[in-house]
Design a protein around this motif. Structure first.
Motif, mmCIF file in Angstrom:
data_model
loop_
_atom_site.group_PDB
_atom_site.id
_atom_site.type_symbol
_atom_site.label_atom_id
_atom_site.label_comp_id
_atom_site.label_asym_id
_atom_site.label_seq_id
_atom_site.Cartn_x
_atom_site.Cartn_y
_atom_site.Cartn_z
ATOM 1 N N THR A 189 0.849 -1.188 0.000
ATOM 2 C CA THR A 189 0.000 0.000 0.000
ATOM 3 C C THR A 189 0.888 1.242 0.000
ATOM 4 O O THR A 189 2.100 1.154 0.105
ATOM 5 C CB THR A 189 -0.919 0.021 1.231
ATOM 6 N N GLU B 6 -0.765 7.992 -6.064
ATOM 7 C CA GLU B 6 -2.175 8.217 -6.377
ATOM 8 C C GLU B 6 -2.446 7.992 -7.861
ATOM 9 O O GLU B 6 -3.559 7.611 -8.240
ATOM 10 C CB GLU B 6 -2.575 9.625 -5.967
ATOM 11 N N SER C 154 -3.045 5.543 -2.290
ATOM 12 C CA SER C 154 -3.290 6.683 -1.405
ATOM 13 C C SER C 154 -2.083 7.602 -1.303
ATOM 14 O O SER C 154 -2.146 8.646 -0.644
ATOM 15 C CB SER C 154 -3.660 6.184 0.002
ATOM 16 N N PRO D 221 1.758 8.359 3.098
ATOM 17 C CA PRO D 221 0.927 8.443 4.302
ATOM 18 C C PRO D 221 1.456 9.434 5.340
ATOM 19 O O PRO D 221 0.784 9.698 6.339
ATOM 20 C CB PRO D 221 0.979 7.016 4.853
ATOM 21 N N ASN E 100 -4.449 5.535 6.948
ATOM 22 C CA ASN E 100 -4.490 5.961 5.552
ATOM 23 C C ASN E 100 -4.311 4.784 4.601
ATOM 24 O O ASN E 100 -5.107 4.577 3.670
ATOM 25 C CB ASN E 100 -3.397 7.005 5.310
ATOM 26 N N TYR F 115 -7.224 1.931 4.508
ATOM 27 C CA TYR F 115 -8.382 2.135 3.640
ATOM 28 C C TYR F 115 -8.033 1.921 2.176
ATOM 29 O O TYR F 115 -8.899 1.544 1.376
ATOM 30 C CB TYR F 115 -8.980 3.521 3.878
ATOM 31 N N GLU F 116 -6.787 2.125 1.833
ATOM 32 C CA GLU F 116 -6.346 1.769 0.486
ATOM 33 C C GLU F 116 -6.374 0.251 0.322
ATOM 34 O O GLU F 116 -6.812 -0.281 -0.705
ATOM 35 C CB GLU F 116 -4.926 2.291 0.243
ATOM 36 N N TYR G 44 -10.914 3.649 -0.199
ATOM 37 C CA TYR G 44 -10.160 4.827 0.197
ATOM 38 C C TYR G 44 -10.946 6.107 -0.029
ATOM 39 O O TYR G 44 -11.493 6.355 -1.100
ATOM 40 C CB TYR G 44 -8.838 4.916 -0.558
ATOM 41 N N ASN G 45 -10.987 6.901 1.028
ATOM 42 C CA ASN G 45 -11.632 8.210 0.979
ATOM 43 C C ASN G 45 -10.827 9.127 1.896
ATOM 44 O O ASN G 45 -10.835 8.937 3.118
ATOM 45 C CB ASN G 45 -13.093 8.112 1.448
ATOM 46 N N ARG G 46 -10.151 10.100 1.310
ATOM 47 C CA ARG G 46 -9.242 10.935 2.105
ATOM 48 C C ARG G 46 -9.956 11.673 3.237
ATOM 49 O O ARG G 46 -9.437 11.787 4.350
ATOM 50 C CB ARG G 46 -8.518 11.932 1.197
ATOM 51 N N VAL H 2 -10.532 9.303 6.061
ATOM 52 C CA VAL H 2 -9.274 9.001 6.741
ATOM 53 C C VAL H 2 -8.923 10.108 7.730
ATOM 54 O O VAL H 2 -8.558 9.843 8.888
ATOM 55 C CB VAL H 2 -8.131 8.809 5.722
#
Length: 365
Positions: free
Chosen positions: A144, A148, A153, A156, A304, A307-308, A313-315, A318
């Motif tokens: 991970t 992007e 993501s 981190p 971070n 979620y990836e 994933y949603n910033r 996070v």
């Protein structure tokens, strides 16, 4: 906690693993690339082990083993207290990243990760970048923190720094009655990825910031960006400050440095800041220094990449979850005071409660 530095050879590696409750230790060697790495898997009760890969020029192999064991154990508690469904693992690559790190080395390391078939997922740590994760991804899906542009993501570190910032503000509220850091003398030790982003937050809030690092180019980069003071590495423990933020390697809080500390709060992004968890936690407590447990406040980065990993994933989400570190840290500090325990023990209890509840097991600490 057992002193792995002195006892690895005396007790034997399997005894050390048993004492620290590790599941697996993998040694990776490749003569063609010069790769020497260690992957430590501590606990997979909550899910597959996840933790970053660190590259460092260790003095000897025992130091590398010690780091891998301590870091992976810390990841178990970090992931648990963050409410993530992953276990604890960590990897270390032995060598000077500025001299030997390249695409071929990273891809060979990726093959070793792939051989574990998903029991361990890696990400960035000290001296690693999202570009390195991109190389590793060429050989395995179990990584991970990829760029992007590849659907990952990215770095981190900004999220880790934000979580540390939240923990620092919670600690300030506990000690000073308000979480405003304006005018506070804060020393950030280590201005790599996490430390530099933390400095951004502190400068923006109006803190009086000082930095220290063993690498001159990192000091130069931060002083060109911000008006901050510079402290020589040997002068860090005795520097007159309100808040000390260790953001480099671990074990900076130990029998030698704690008696020298001139601060009210320790809140930083480094892992395993306490050289001896019980003894050093008590040394800080006896001196009246509030310690924000590292594995609690530096959990933003793993949140971070988690979620990836799960493909959701949603910033914004996070950062919202990372912001909760403020409340959890506040609760831990309050619990420690009410129960006359160290803050490290209080945070451990919270993490172990979740692991034991899910796995119906009993762990020691």
């Amino acid at each position: 906690m057992i002193d792995t530095q002195d006892k690895i050879q005396k007790a034997g590696i399997f005894q050390i693993m048993q004492n620290m409750e590790h599941e697996q230790l993998v040694f990776c060697n490749d003569d063609a690339t010069g790769l020497k790495a260690i992957i430590a898997i501590h606990n997979t009760v909550l899910g597959p082990a996840m933790g970053g890969t660190r590259m460092w020029h260790y003095s000897n192999e025992q130091d590398a083993i010690k780091d891998a064991l301590r870091l992976s154990r810390g990841m178990t508690f970090k992931n648990a207290i963050a409410g993530l469904n992953i276990g604890g693992g960590k990897a270390v690559i032995i060598g000077d990243a500025r001299k030997i790190k390249n695409e071929i080395l990273m891809r060979r390391f990726g093959k070793f990760i792939n051989s574990l078939n998903g029991k361990y997922w890696t990400a960035e740590d000290v001296n690693m970048t999202s570009k390195d994760m991109e190389y590793i991804r060429m050989e395995t899906p179990f990584v991970t923190g990829v760029p992007e542009s590849m659907g990952g993501s990215g770095d981190p570190s900004p999220v880790t720094a934000f979580g540390v910032y939240m923990g620092m503000k919670a600690s300030a509220k506990y000690v000073y009655g308000k979480d405003d850091l304006k005018g506070k003398r804060i020393l950030v030790q280590g201005v790599g990825n996490v430390g530099s982003y933390l400095v951004d937050h502190l400068v923006e809030e109006g803190a009086e910031v000082f930095v220290s690092d063993i690498f001159d180019d990192k000091i130069k980069a931060i002083t060109q960006k911000h008006k901050v003071g510079v402290v020589q590495p040997d002068d860090v423990p005795s520097f007159d400050m309100d808040i000390y933020a260790p953001c480099a390697l671990g074990a900076t809080l130990n029998e030698q440095t704690i008696p020298q500390l001139r601060c009210d709060i320790v809140a930083g992004g480094a892992n395993n800041q306490l050289d001896d968890e019980r003894a050093d936690g008590n040394r800080l407590k006896d001196r009246g220094i509030i310690y924000a447990p590292d594995f609690l406040i530096n959990s933003g980065g793993i949140t971070n990449v988690y979620y990836e990993q799960i493909g959701n994933y949603n910033r914004e989400k996070v950062y919202q979850q990372t912001e909760r570190i403020y409340d959890v840290c506040s609760d831990v500090l309050k619990f420690a005071a009410e129960n006359d325990s160290t803050t490290h023990e209080a945070a451990l209890r919270l993490a172990l409660k979740r692991i034991e509840g899910v796995g119906r097991i009993r762990m020691t600490y």
